[in-house]
Design a protein around this motif. Structure first.
Motif, PDB file in Angstrom:
ATOM      1  N   ILE A  21       0.867  -1.172   0.000  1.00  0.00           N
ATOM      2  CA  ILE A  21       0.000   0.000   0.000  1.00  0.00           C
ATOM      3  C   ILE A  21       0.903   1.222   0.000  1.00  0.00           C
ATOM      4  O   ILE A  21       1.851   1.314   0.787  1.00  0.00           O
ATOM      5  CB  ILE A  21      -0.928   0.012   1.221  1.00  0.00           C
ATOM      6  CG1 ILE A  21      -1.917  -1.153   1.120  1.00  0.00           C
ATOM      7  CG2 ILE A  21      -1.669   1.347   1.332  1.00  0.00           C
ATOM      8  CD1 ILE A  21      -2.838  -1.300   2.304  1.00  0.00           C
ATOM      9  N   LYS A  75       0.927   5.611  -0.090  1.00  0.00           N
ATOM     10  CA  LYS A  75       0.154   6.831   0.119  1.00  0.00           C
ATOM     11  C   LYS A  75       0.573   7.801  -0.965  1.00  0.00           C
ATOM     12  O   LYS A  75       1.755   8.105  -1.112  1.00  0.00           O
ATOM     13  CB  LYS A  75       0.418   7.421   1.495  1.00  0.00           C
ATOM     14  CG  LYS A  75      -0.412   8.665   1.789  1.00  0.00           C
ATOM     15  CD  LYS A  75      -0.155   9.201   3.181  1.00  0.00           C
ATOM     16  CE  LYS A  75      -0.975   8.382   4.142  1.00  0.00           C
ATOM     17  NZ  LYS A  75      -1.002   8.965   5.491  1.00  0.00           N
ATOM     18  N   TYR A  87      -4.286   9.859  -0.682  1.00  0.00           N
ATOM     19  CA  TYR A  87      -5.090   8.647  -0.714  1.00  0.00           C
ATOM     20  C   TYR A  87      -4.150   7.455  -0.705  1.00  0.00           C
ATOM     21  O   TYR A  87      -2.960   7.594  -0.989  1.00  0.00           O
ATOM     22  CB  TYR A  87      -6.018   8.623  -1.935  1.00  0.00           C
ATOM     23  CG  TYR A  87      -5.310   8.520  -3.263  1.00  0.00           C
ATOM     24  CD1 TYR A  87      -5.061   7.273  -3.845  1.00  0.00           C
ATOM     25  CD2 TYR A  87      -4.903   9.658  -3.952  1.00  0.00           C
ATOM     26  CE1 TYR A  87      -4.412   7.173  -5.068  1.00  0.00           C
ATOM     27  CE2 TYR A  87      -4.263   9.565  -5.180  1.00  0.00           C
ATOM     28  CZ  TYR A  87      -4.021   8.316  -5.727  1.00  0.00           C
ATOM     29  OH  TYR A  87      -3.385   8.213  -6.937  1.00  0.00           O
ATOM     30  N   GLU A  88      -4.663   6.279  -0.356  1.00  0.00           N
ATOM     31  CA  GLU A  88      -3.853   5.070  -0.331  1.00  0.00           C
ATOM     32  C   GLU A  88      -4.333   4.111  -1.410  1.00  0.00           C
ATOM     33  O   GLU A  88      -5.520   4.063  -1.724  1.00  0.00           O
ATOM     34  CB  GLU A  88      -3.929   4.388   1.036  1.00  0.00           C
ATOM     35  CG  GLU A  88      -3.262   5.186   2.127  1.00  0.00           C
ATOM     36  CD  GLU A  88      -3.264   4.469   3.467  1.00  0.00           C
ATOM     37  OE1 GLU A  88      -3.919   3.416   3.619  1.00  0.00           O
ATOM     38  OE2 GLU A  88      -2.600   4.981   4.385  1.00  0.00           O
ATOM     39  N   ARG A  89      -3.380   3.356  -1.966  1.00  0.00           N
ATOM     40  CA  ARG A  89      -3.732   2.334  -2.936  1.00  0.00           C
ATOM     41  C   ARG A  89      -2.725   1.205  -2.879  1.00  0.00           C
ATOM     42  O   ARG A  89      -1.580   1.396  -2.490  1.00  0.00           O
ATOM     43  CB  ARG A  89      -3.842   2.906  -4.346  1.00  0.00           C
ATOM     44  CG  ARG A  89      -2.530   3.301  -4.973  1.00  0.00           C
ATOM     45  CD  ARG A  89      -2.696   3.962  -6.319  1.00  0.00           C
ATOM     46  NE  ARG A  89      -2.901   2.987  -7.391  1.00  0.00           N
ATOM     47  CZ  ARG A  89      -2.898   3.290  -8.668  1.00  0.00           C
ATOM     48  NH1 ARG A  89      -2.729   4.545  -9.035  1.00  0.00           N
ATOM     49  NH2 ARG A  89      -3.071   2.368  -9.578  1.00  0.00           N
ATOM     50  N   CYS A  90      -3.188   0.010  -3.268  1.00  0.00           N
ATOM     51  CA  CYS A  90      -2.342  -1.174  -3.285  1.00  0.00           C
ATOM     52  C   CYS A  90      -1.711  -1.290  -4.672  1.00  0.00           C
ATOM     53  O   CYS A  90      -2.409  -1.174  -5.678  1.00  0.00           O
ATOM     54  CB  CYS A  90      -3.178  -2.409  -2.966  1.00  0.00           C
ATOM     55  SG  CYS A  90      -2.221  -3.928  -2.916  1.00  0.00           S
ATOM     56  N   TYR A 103       5.804   4.414   0.515  1.00  0.00           N
ATOM     57  CA  TYR A 103       5.404   3.110   1.042  1.00  0.00           C
ATOM     58  C   TYR A 103       4.719   3.286   2.396  1.00  0.00           C
ATOM     59  O   TYR A 103       5.160   4.060   3.227  1.00  0.00           O
ATOM     60  CB  TYR A 103       6.654   2.243   1.193  1.00  0.00           C
ATOM     61  CG  TYR A 103       6.422   0.988   1.997  1.00  0.00           C
ATOM     62  CD1 TYR A 103       5.912  -0.145   1.401  1.00  0.00           C
ATOM     63  CD2 TYR A 103       6.720   0.943   3.354  1.00  0.00           C
ATOM     64  CE1 TYR A 103       5.690  -1.306   2.131  1.00  0.00           C
ATOM     65  CE2 TYR A 103       6.498  -0.210   4.096  1.00  0.00           C
ATOM     66  CZ  TYR A 103       5.992  -1.323   3.482  1.00  0.00           C
ATOM     67  OH  TYR A 103       5.774  -2.456   4.203  1.00  0.00           O
ATOM     68  N   VAL A 104       3.630   2.511   2.627  1.00  0.00           N
ATOM     69  CA  VAL A 104       2.943   2.528   3.911  1.00  0.00           C
ATOM     70  C   VAL A 104       3.065   1.181   4.608  1.00  0.00           C
ATOM     71  O   VAL A 104       3.553   1.089   5.733  1.00  0.00           O
ATOM     72  CB  VAL A 104       1.443   2.916   3.748  1.00  0.00           C
ATOM     73  CG1 VAL A 104       0.720   2.850   5.073  1.00  0.00           C
ATOM     74  CG2 VAL A 104       1.327   4.296   3.116  1.00  0.00           C
ATOM     75  N   CYS A 120       0.037  -4.986   1.454  1.00  0.00           N
ATOM     76  CA  CYS A 120      -1.404  -5.098   1.207  1.00  0.00           C
ATOM     77  C   CYS A 120      -1.958  -6.294   1.950  1.00  0.00           C
ATOM     78  O   CYS A 120      -1.348  -7.312   2.051  1.00  0.00           O
ATOM     79  CB  CYS A 120      -1.697  -5.284  -0.274  1.00  0.00           C
ATOM     80  SG  CYS A 120      -1.303  -3.870  -1.297  1.00  0.00           S
TER      81      CYS A 120
END
Length: 101
Positions: A64, A66, A75-78, A97-98, A101
Motif C-alpha cells: 500500500i 500513500k 489517498y492510499e492504494r495497493c 510506502y505505507v 497489502c
C-alpha cells in the motif's frame, strides 16, 4: 598561503582521482540475466516531468502506498511489483510506502 592551499587541494584531488578501489564490484549481481535499464524504486516522474510513477521493486509482494495529491491531502492504494502509473504530476505530487497489502 593561497599557493600552498591550492597545491594541497590539487595534490589531494590527484590522489583521489588516481586511487583505485580495493575491490571491484561486479557489473551485475550474480545470477542476474537482466540486461535492461534499472528502474528507480519508489516515486519518480517521467523525463519531461508530466507523468508520475511508483515503482515497487520487490517481485514477491504487493504494498500500500500513500499518494499525496496536495501537501495536506492523500489517498492510499495497493500496488504490485513493477511500475504503476499514478497520473499527472500536478495531481500526484509524491508517493511513499505505507505497509504490505
Amino acid at each position: 598561503m593561497w599557493l600552498a592551499l591550492a597545491v594541497s587541494i590539487a595534490g589531494l584531488t590527484a590522489a583521489l582521482v588516481t586511487a583505485a578501489p580495493a575491490t571491484a564490484a561486479p557489473a551485475s549481481p550474480a545470477g542476474s540475466d537482466d540486461v535492461g535499464v534499472m528502474l528507480k524504486c519508489g516515486y519518480d516522474v517521467d523525463s519531461v516531468g508530466i507523468v508520475a510513477y511508483y515503482t515497487h521493486c520487490d517481485p514477491r509482494t504487493h504494498v500500500i502506498i500513500k499518494v499525496w495529491t496536495t501537501p495536506i491531502t492523500a489517498y492510499e492504494r495497493c500496488v504490485g511489483p513493477g511500475q504503476t502509473t499514478l497520473g499527472w504530476v500536478q495531481f500526484n505530487i509524491w508517493a511513499e510506502y505505507v505497509r504490505l497489502c
